[in-house]
Design an enzyme around this catalytic site. Structure first.
Site: not given
Length: 278
Positions: A33, A35, A214
């Site tokens: 991922d 961000d 996240d």
């Protein structure tokens, strides 16, 4: 594997040798991922620049294992932010994919007119609310409310629901301080990851997929690989939420150190093989 709280997961750095042993001669494939994983979450997404040390770690990884970045950002946006050639990129949560050869693959193009309409409705319903930002992506409309008054989140979500009324083919999803309208299709980061494994010839017994993320949207990827792969969640504000990941990392700096160590171990193995065969 049952879901566990993020706070209760072991550190992927502290358990690195355990992870290496579990590979048992197999090779990892890294899916990342952007961000909150490669970069910290910031107020303005345009300021989420990739540290040069992390970019270099990705380059080193690319030279020894397969690497892909799977992001909620637009494909062109995340590619420009990472700026590493020779890897795969998936934007809009996997609806728009660029493979390492440069070939582009898209899903959901038939829903673009519905996204146009929903975007127009949102601008009418939420014309100038402080702290709110409407972002149009190729295959999504995102409503960022990180800077909005927390008391306004309920009315903001109600406006998103009203924007969806009568617009066919879209669904509402959520994440960290964001509501997002996407094509209502059985497609997400997890399905994109599995598709990439197949297209890149990595759906083999000797390849172990890793996914690092996240947010809630990353849970689809964790679930997709939880039987055969390794999910690593990057800890954020909500450490008590349930996750399908197996390990955790404290922050993007810890992610960088983990990637560097993977690259170093793979490079050392390659050197050892070359010397042994000489």
């Amino acid at each position: 594997m049952t879901a566990s709280s993020i706070a209760g997961l072991p550190s992927a750095l502290e358990r690195f040798e355990e992870i290496e042993r579990s590979l048992a001669g197999r090779e990892p494939a890294l899916f990342l991922d952007y961000d909150g994983t490669l970069t910290p979450i910031v107020r303005d997404p345009a300021e989420a620049t990739l540290p040069e040390e992390t970019r270099e770690a990705i380059r080193r990884l690319r030279d020894v294992v397969a690497v892909a970045v799977i992001s909620g950002r637009d494909l062109d946006d995340v590619r420009a932010m990472v700026e590493v050639d020779g890897i795969a990129y998936a934007g809009s949560h996997g609806f728009d994919i660029l493979d390492p050869s440069g070939e582009r693959h898209a899903r959901g193009e038939e829903h673009v007119p519905a996204l146009d309409e929903a975007q127009e409705r949102l601008h009418r319903l939420l014309p100038s609310l402080p702290g709110l930002w409407i972002e149009r992506k190729r295959f999504a409309v995102a409503l960022h409310f990180r800077e909005a008054d927390p008391d306004r989140v309920g009315p903001i979500e109600a406006a998103v629901d009203r924007a969806l009324e009568g617009v066919e083919g879209l669904r509402k999803t959520g994440g960290k301080k964001i509501f997002e309208l996407r094509p209502d299709m059985e497609w997400d980061k997890g399905r994109a990851l599995l598709w990439l494994l197949e297209v890149l010839g990595l759906d083999r017994d000797d390849v172990v997929p890793f996914y690092l993320g996240d947010d809630l949207t990353d849970e689809d990827a964790f679930e997709a690989i939880e039987e055969e792969g390794v999910g690593i969640v990057v800890q954020g504000e909500d450490r008590e939420r349930a996750t399908r990941a197996r390990y955790a990392l404290a922050d993007p700096d810890a992610v960088r150190r983990f990637l560097e160590r993977i690259a170093r171990e793979r490079s050392d193995e390659g050197g050892a093989d070359t010397e042994g065969g000489g």
